[in-house]
Design a protein around this motif. Structure first.
Motif, mmCIF file in Angstrom:
data_model
loop_
_atom_site.group_PDB
_atom_site.id
_atom_site.type_symbol
_atom_site.label_atom_id
_atom_site.label_comp_id
_atom_site.label_asym_id
_atom_site.label_seq_id
_atom_site.Cartn_x
_atom_site.Cartn_y
_atom_site.Cartn_z
ATOM 1 N N SER A 164 17.238 20.846 10.612
ATOM 2 C CA SER A 164 16.606 19.654 11.208
ATOM 3 C C SER A 164 17.383 19.193 12.447
ATOM 4 N N SER B 229 16.417 21.431 15.264
ATOM 5 C CA SER B 229 15.095 21.004 15.753
ATOM 6 C C SER B 229 15.236 19.783 16.656
ATOM 7 N N LEU B 230 16.094 18.849 16.243
ATOM 8 C CA LEU B 230 16.306 17.641 17.047
ATOM 9 C C LEU B 230 16.886 17.992 18.413
ATOM 10 N N SER C 33 6.864 17.712 17.054
ATOM 11 C CA SER C 33 8.037 18.221 16.337
ATOM 12 C C SER C 33 8.855 17.078 15.735
ATOM 13 N N LEU D 237 9.925 16.110 11.429
ATOM 14 C CA LEU D 237 11.233 15.859 10.819
ATOM 15 C C LEU D 237 11.118 14.896 9.640
ATOM 16 N N ASN E 271 11.382 11.671 9.228
ATOM 17 C CA ASN E 271 12.420 10.662 9.069
ATOM 18 C C ASN E 271 12.068 9.495 9.991
ATOM 19 N N LEU F 92 20.030 12.360 10.229
ATOM 20 C CA LEU F 92 19.401 13.503 9.553
ATOM 21 C C LEU F 92 20.315 14.089 8.484
#
Length: 345
Positions: A95, A98-99, A153, A157, A159, A226
């Motif tokens: 994650s 990805s961030l 995207s 996540l 969140n 995260l």
């Protein structure tokens, strides 16, 4: 700088140039790239932006993603929740990777959007009007496409705090760029109609935070969220991202004044930190009288040395934030990034 970035990439096990390449190799972006080729022969800034995706030797395009990966590795897994450590690769959660890509997409989208030209101010040497109008359409559409991908995207996540943080960073960017565009930032050689307002360094800092630092600072904080790190660690990550990026911007602003080059004088912005600080020390009236010999005057005055001091001050604050993270290769790499942007000839 290049050596620091290269060594840092080995630590995170992920060449950050792949972030741009993965995006560039998508079918949609390949189609956009084909369309941008129609602008060859014009002076549309979208061409330079596109070239920068591939040829940017200073790695500035990937700097934000690299810092997020490094700070994620420096912090390591949270002791609050050990259940999902199996998702880690090279000490970084999927994650968080990805961030890092999302942050790069957002930054690139805004770079593309900045390449929109004012049709009313075009000269004949810039290129045919229809080509420049086409370039503007491409800048709007391709920038929107990148931003839409980033937002999709981001939602994946799952969140809400991270979504809130990055959304607020996008808002900060819009506000900062709007403020920049409402003031002139033309280079020295076109200064007649673009004198800066009588602003102090505190106003400059606020503006630079919005347009340059907020995205990285809030992304570093989001990376800690995260991994379920504490509020204190999240704040330290935010502080590192903020002060490192402020140092990075000051370092960039200082280059026309500190580079030991015998080549032609480099153009610089009247909104750069040395110019703003010089104006603050000198006084508005004397500043306007002196403006035609501005670069040499700033070099001889206190603006450059004060900007270097300010750059190093932000660097020290970034390093102080790092002290809350355990010693590691990643922490050392983050410190080296600060050293690279606070070192001057």
């Amino acid at each position: 700088w290049s050596q620091v970035v290269s060594e840092a990439e080995k630590i995170v096990g992920y060449p950050t140039s792949f972030m741009s390449l993965r995006c560039l190799l998508s079918d949609e972006l390949s189609n956009i790239a084909m369309q941008v080729r129609k602008l060859v022969g014009t002076k549309h800034p979208l061409l330079d932006t596109a070239r920068g995706f591939v040829y940017d030797s200073r790695n500035n395009l990937q700097m934000r993603g690299l810092v997020i990966l490094l700070i994620s590795k420096a912090a390591g897994p949270s002791t609050a929740d050990l259940s999902f450590q199996h998702n880690m690769v090279s000490g970084i959660y999927s994650s968080q990777r990805s961030l890092a890509e999302i942050t790069e997409l957002i930054h690139t989208a805004f770079l593309v959007h900045r390449g929109i030209v004012n049709i009313g101010e075009l000269k004949s040497c810039d290129g045919p009007l229809k080509d420049m109008q086409f370039g503007n359409k491409m800048a709007v559409l391709s920038g929107d496409f990148l931003l839409a991908n980033a937002c999709t995207s981001l939602a994946q996540l799952q969140n809400t705090k991270v979504v809130e943080l990055i959304s607020s960073a996008i808002g900060d960017l819009v506000q900062g760029i709007y403020y920049e565009n409402s003031k002139s930032s033309e280079p020295l050689f076109h200064f007649q109609n673009c004198l800066t307002d009588d602003i102090g360094i505190s106003t400059w800092k606020e503006q630079v935070f919005l347009s340059h630092s907020a995205l990285l600072a809030k992304s570093c904080q989001a990376a800690m969220e995260l991994a379920k790190h504490s509020t204190e660690i999240q704040d330290m990550a935010f502080q590192y991202g903020k002060h490192m990026s402020m140092s990075h911007k000051l370092h960039s602003d200082l280059q026309p004044f500190v580079k030991e080059s015998s080549s032609d004088t480099m153009a610089f912005s009247l909104n750069s930190a040395p110019a703003v600080l010089h104006q603050e020390f000198l006084g508005r009236e004397a500043w306007i009288k002196q403006i035609r010999e501005l670069q040499e005057a700033i070099k001889a005055g206190k603006g450059v040395t004060s900007a270097i001091d300010l750059c190093r001050c932000h660097g020290k604050r970034a390093l102080a934030a790092l002290e809350r993270f355990p010693p590691s290769e990643a922490r050392a790499a983050l410190a080296n990034i600060v050293y690279a942007v606070t070192r001057f000839p």
